[in-house]
Design a protein around this motif. Structure first.
Motif, short mmCIF file in Angstrom:
data_model
loop_
_atom_site.label_atom_id
_atom_site.label_comp_id
_atom_site.label_asym_id
_atom_site.label_seq_id
_atom_site.Cartn_x
_atom_site.Cartn_y
_atom_site.Cartn_z
N SER A 124 41.53 26.84 26.64
CA SER A 124 39.94 27.84 27.75
C SER A 124 39.70 27.88 26.60
O SER A 124 38.44 28.55 26.58
N ARG A 125 40.16 29.03 25.35
CA ARG A 125 39.24 29.46 24.64
C ARG A 125 38.45 28.37 23.86
O ARG A 125 37.17 28.79 23.82
N LYS A 126 38.43 27.78 23.45
CA LYS A 126 37.99 26.54 22.55
C LYS A 126 36.63 26.30 23.42
O LYS A 126 35.37 26.57 22.70
N LEU A 127 37.60 26.06 24.71
CA LEU A 127 36.72 25.43 26.01
C LEU A 127 34.84 26.82 25.49
O LEU A 127 33.88 26.46 26.00
N MET A 128 35.57 27.84 26.57
CA MET A 128 34.59 28.97 26.57
C MET A 128 33.61 29.03 25.59
O MET A 128 32.80 29.08 25.17
N ASP A 129 34.67 29.37 24.34
CA ASP A 129 33.61 29.20 22.65
C ASP A 129 32.37 27.89 22.78
O ASP A 129 31.47 28.45 22.21
N LYS A 130 32.84 27.13 23.28
CA LYS A 130 31.57 26.17 22.66
C LYS A 130 30.29 25.92 24.18
O LYS A 130 29.65 25.69 23.82
N ILE A 131 30.41 26.35 25.11
CA ILE A 131 30.05 27.23 26.05
C ILE A 131 28.86 28.15 25.18
O ILE A 131 27.57 27.96 25.59
N LYS A 132 29.64 29.13 24.96
CA LYS A 132 28.56 29.95 24.35
C LYS A 132 27.66 29.20 23.10
O LYS A 132 26.70 29.77 22.53
N GLU A 133 28.33 28.61 21.84
CA GLU A 133 27.61 27.47 21.71
C GLU A 133 26.82 26.89 21.81
O GLU A 133 26.24 26.89 20.90
N VAL A 134 26.85 26.29 22.48
CA VAL A 134 25.46 25.41 23.30
C VAL A 134 24.78 26.34 23.83
O VAL A 134 23.39 26.92 23.44
N GLU A 135 24.48 27.64 24.71
CA GLU A 135 23.70 28.70 24.35
C GLU A 135 22.63 28.80 23.23
O GLU A 135 22.12 29.81 24.03
N ARG A 136 24.06 29.57 22.76
CA ARG A 136 22.74 29.88 21.39
C ARG A 136 22.30 28.64 21.38
O ARG A 136 21.01 28.96 20.51
N LEU A 137 21.73 27.59 20.87
CA LEU A 137 21.59 26.46 20.86
C LEU A 137 20.29 26.23 21.66
O LEU A 137 19.17 26.02 21.19
N ILE A 165 13.70 27.37 15.75
CA ILE A 165 14.67 26.30 15.18
C ILE A 165 14.04 25.59 14.58
O ILE A 165 13.11 24.52 15.70
N ASN A 166 14.43 24.78 13.79
CA ASN A 166 13.43 23.53 13.48
C ASN A 166 14.31 22.98 14.12
O ASN A 166 15.57 22.11 14.54
N TYR A 167 13.40 21.74 14.47
CA TYR A 167 13.41 20.78 16.03
C TYR A 167 15.01 19.72 15.80
O TYR A 167 15.68 20.10 16.04
N GLN A 168 14.71 19.77 14.31
CA GLN A 168 15.64 17.84 13.99
C GLN A 168 16.79 18.94 13.61
O GLN A 168 18.05 18.53 14.20
N LEU A 169 16.77 19.87 13.16
CA LEU A 169 18.01 20.62 12.62
C LEU A 169 18.83 20.98 13.58
O LEU A 169 20.21 20.71 13.64
N GLY A 170 18.63 21.47 14.95
CA GLY A 170 19.22 21.92 16.09
C GLY A 170 19.61 20.78 16.43
O GLY A 170 20.79 21.20 17.42
N ILE A 171 18.84 19.71 16.88
CA ILE A 171 19.66 18.13 17.38
C ILE A 171 20.81 17.75 16.24
O ILE A 171 21.58 17.14 16.55
N ASP A 172 20.52 17.93 15.38
CA ASP A 172 21.82 17.97 14.10
C ASP A 172 23.07 18.60 14.76
O ASP A 172 23.99 18.01 15.24
#
Ligand code: ZN
Length: 322
Positions: free
Chosen positions: A285-298, A306-313
């Motif tokens: 669950s912890r890892k999944l929550m971190d992933k949600i945070k990471e996507v929100e950061r993106l 953010i450089n668009y292509q870099l963001g997509i990568d």
């Protein structure tokens, strides 16, 4: 669309009806709300009723209603631009028409769509009409945010704010137009955020469906380079779809959390239950929550610079690492 046939926005419709039945309506109204919520549809329904010189019903066949539906009513004037902005020249053209009295009824209605595109000069020019409008003039405006208008315009304009639709209202709007399987409709409702135009866009473009399939393919087979390329190309050509991909990912991780808490019946991606189960099993669950945070950061990164292509990568890596 007739005012009586419009779904939702009950208090707004009630307010509009009171204005229509009032003998002396105001001179300027702004429909404000998110993009694609239906501001133009509402403005047109309002204009048709204001201009009607018959019984103001849906089936009214007065000259005004008939020509309005044909798009030839001389008392209705829409400011249209294919440029990025509404310049002062367009407002001046409108003003020279304001001088002519209505042909059919009591009023002439002017409609400025996407008023946030008005330049400062255009807004100042419009202000002159708002300061001393002929008694028959009614100006309707559609604007994403009322605050985008100059304070001097705002103080002379009634703000008719449109709110997002409930899921039930969205169904009522979508289902008569499109025949969509129930599990797909659930998904569309979730992602259109109560905005009918978003749902129609998703259904008509079909791109969301395609993107979603590719993403699930990648979640299942992270080494599928063909799917990586497809998502990459689609996002390079359609920058506006980046939000959709972020939303899809959030929904996947949210579903995995639901799955972990045995709330299977509340999955957004219920048609992809097997993949969700599999991801939920291999991530805490912890890892999944971190992933949600990471996507929100993106998401924040894409909104900033953010450089668009870099963001997509980075985004693709996020998907492949699940
Ligand atoms: Zn009529």
């Amino acid at each position: 669309m007739d005012l009586d046939k419009l779904v939702g926005q009950k208090s707004l419709i009630h307010r509009i009806k009171r204005i229509i039945n009032n003998d002396s309506p105001g001179h300027a109204y702004a429909f404000s709300g998110p993009e694609r919520i239906g501001k133009r549809t509402f403005a047109f329904a309002f204009a048709k009723k204001l201009l009607c010189c018959g019984n103001k019903t849906e089936l009214c066949d007065c000259k005004s209603c008939r020509t309005f539906l044909e798009g030839t009513n001389p008392d209705f004037y829409e400011i249209i631009t294919d440029k990025g902005s509404v310049g002062v020249d367009l407002i001046r053209d409108m003003q020279s028409d304001v001088a002519n009295r209505p042909v059919y009824g009591k009023y002439k209605v002017y409609f400025i769509d996407n008023a946030e595109k008005m330049t400062i000069q255009a807004q100042n020019c419009l202000l002159k009409t708002l300061e001393e409008p002929p008694e028959y003039t009614i100006i309707l405006i559609s604007v994403t945010s009322f605050e985008a208008l100059l304070p001097t315009i705002r103080s002379r304009t009634v703000n008719l704010r449109m709110s997002t639709y409930t899921d039930d209202e969205m169904r009522e709007i979508i289902c008569p137009v499109y025949d969509i399987p129930e599990n797909e409709l659930d998904f569309i409702l979730k992602f259109s955020r109560g905005i009918p135009g978003n749902a129609f866009h998703m259904i008509e473009e079909g791109m969301v469906r395609e993107l979603r399939e590719h993403i699930f393919r990648l979640l299942e087979r992270p080494d599928d380079l063909n799917a990586v390329e497809k998502v990459k190309n689609m996002l390079t050509d359609n920058k506006t779809e980046i939000t959709t991909v972020l939303d899809i990912l959030i929904s996947v991780f949210r579903d995995c959390l639901m799955q972990k808490h045995t709330m299977e019946n509340r999955l957004i991606n219920s048609d992809k239950k097997d993949i969700i189960k599999c991801i939920a099993k291999s991530n805490s669950s912890r890892k999944l929550m971190d992933k949600i945070k990471e996507v929100e950061r993106l998401r924040y990164g894409f909104k900033s610079n953010i450089n668009y292509q870099l963001g997509i990568d980075l985004l693709l890596l996020e998907i492949q690492e699940v």
